[in-house]
Design a protein around this motif. Structure first.
Motif, PDB file in Angstrom:
ATOM      1  N   CYS A  12       0.815  -1.221   0.000  1.00  0.00           N
ATOM      2  CA  CYS A  12       0.000   0.000   0.000  1.00  0.00           C
ATOM      3  C   CYS A  12       0.853   1.278   0.000  1.00  0.00           C
ATOM      4  O   CYS A  12       1.657   1.512   0.900  1.00  0.00           O
ATOM      5  CB  CYS A  12      -0.957   0.000   1.192  1.00  0.00           C
ATOM      6  SG  CYS A  12      -2.077   1.419   1.114  1.00  0.00           S
ATOM      7  N   CYS A  19       3.531   3.465   3.168  1.00  0.00           N
ATOM      8  CA  CYS A  19       3.985   2.426   4.112  1.00  0.00           C
ATOM      9  C   CYS A  19       4.553   1.211   3.382  1.00  0.00           C
ATOM     10  O   CYS A  19       5.463   0.557   3.887  1.00  0.00           O
ATOM     11  CB  CYS A  19       2.827   1.960   4.979  1.00  0.00           C
ATOM     12  SG  CYS A  19       2.067   3.271   5.938  1.00  0.00           S
ATOM     13  N   CYS A  30      -2.193   4.052   8.960  1.00  0.00           N
ATOM     14  CA  CYS A  30      -3.624   4.366   9.134  1.00  0.00           C
ATOM     15  C   CYS A  30      -4.370   3.286   9.907  1.00  0.00           C
ATOM     16  O   CYS A  30      -5.485   3.512  10.363  1.00  0.00           O
ATOM     17  CB  CYS A  30      -4.275   4.590   7.778  1.00  0.00           C
ATOM     18  SG  CYS A  30      -4.279   3.109   6.733  1.00  0.00           S
TER      19      CYS A  30
HETATM   20  S1  SF4 Z   1      -1.136   5.114   5.858  1.00  0.00           S
HETATM   21 FE1  SF4 Z   1      -2.584   3.542   5.183  1.00  0.00          FE
HETATM   22  S2  SF4 Z   1      -3.260   4.250   3.163  1.00  0.00           S
HETATM   23 FE2  SF4 Z   1      -1.379   5.383   3.620  1.00  0.00          FE
HETATM   24  S3  SF4 Z   1       0.236   4.153   2.658  1.00  0.00           S
HETATM   25 FE3  SF4 Z   1       0.068   3.516   4.807  1.00  0.00          FE
HETATM   26  S4  SF4 Z   1      -1.291   1.743   4.770  1.00  0.00           S
HETATM   27 FE4  SF4 Z   1      -1.554   2.820   2.827  1.00  0.00          FE
END
Ligand code: SF4
Length: 312
Positions: A12, A19, A30
């Protein structure tokens, strides 16, 4: 899992945190997994008039968040993750139910970490009769690539532009490079949606509406934020200057010592000065708030209203 989900969720990078986690087995910043979680889906009357209109906006509040704002008013869902998992088909039905209730639009509140799952839900809802404009109501900390991915599914972009100074983005939202990231995102949103298009009832059908919340003691940063936005986008965006900052009721443990300035409300004279500054710059498309600042009574109950209304 379809190809779009697989490509985006198994490593992701949907938001600037990048991340790179496989969300089928691990959680990123998140804390959102692969299933979409929502905490409320109901008509909402407290957005700007071109969004809420007479009947209300069909607001769907998503659980979890890619930002870490210390003063978040929706803490129980953004940080606490309160909510219920729903399938794409069920979410599509929820959108249709909001349309049946008379909503002027579908208002996706803090949706970034579910961007790809939303595409599937919106496609299903469109196939089954969803006609309303889709509003992407986000924190402004967005990735240009993700905006492009969503460009055919979103009509109105409703980002925040929270800070002009990068140090405030780090201090208050744990978001490095917030100003330049948000400005690049807003530029892409404008490229996708173009200048504002309102219907005969004054409801926004396409365009970009940027919100800025004045924080206590941060008038200079707010003036800089308004200057940056107007200098770059002129009146091609609508601006909304907000004075409703409310100290959080249940902040994190060391909130008072880390940012004592955020334990009070905004000085009304600072808000007046900000509005006067925007007018002097020549900004014409701008919402301002008058009367007493909104308090916690304007925060909806995250009680799963509307979440189970359509079966699923
Ligand atoms: S914070 Fe959540 S949406 Fe953003 S890159 Fe990381 S896992 Fe993905």
């Amino acid at each position: 899992m379809n190809r779009l989900l697989r490509e985006n969720l198994t490593e992701c990078r949907l938001c600037p945190r990048s991340c790179g986690v496989d969300r089928t087995s691990r959680l990123g910043y998140c804390k959102a997994g692969t299933a979409v979680k929502i905490a409320r889906a109901a008509l909402h009357h407290w957005e700007e008039p071109c969004i809420s209109g007479k009947n209300g906006s069909g607001a769907v509040f998503f659980s979890h968040c890619t930002l870490g704002c210390l003063f978040c008013q929706n803490r129980e869902i953004s940080h606490g993750g309160k909510g219920q998992a729903v399938s794409a088909a069920h979410l599509g039905e929820i959108f249709l139910e909001l349309q049946a209730q008379g909503a002027h639009n579908i208002n996706l509140v803090t949706p970034t970490h579910y961007a790809v799952q939303l595409i599937e839900a919106l496609m299903l809802a469109r196939q089954n009769g969803l006609l309303l404009p889709v509003v992407y109501n986000c924190g402004g900390y967005e990735k240009v690539e993700t905006i492009r991915l969503l460009s055919h599914f979103v009509d109105v972009w409703l980002p925040d532009f929270k800070y002009a100074q990068a140090r405030l983005g780090i201090k208050y939202s744990a978001a490095p490079h917030y100003p330049e990231t948000a400005l690049a995102a807003i530029a892409e949103m404008l490229k996708c949606a173009g200048p504002p298009v309102l219907d005969g009832d004054g409801l926004l059908q396409r365009g970009v509406l940027v919100r800025h919340l004045l924080l206590p003691g941060q008038l200079a940063d707010s003036m800089q934020a308004v200057s940056l936005l107007y200098g770059r986008f002129g009146d091609d965006i609508i601006l909304s200057l907000m004075n409703q900052y409310t100290p959080p009721e249940n902040p994190g443990d060391d909130f008072d010592t880390r940012c004592p300035e955020l334990t009070r409300r905004v000085n009304p004279r600072h808000y007046e000065a900000l509005v006067a500054f925007a007018a002097e710059l020549g900004i014409t498309r701008c919402y301002i708030q008058d009367g007493p600042a909104a308090g916690s009574e304007f925060i909806p109950a995250f009680d799963l209203s509307g979440v189970n209304a359509s079966g699923g």
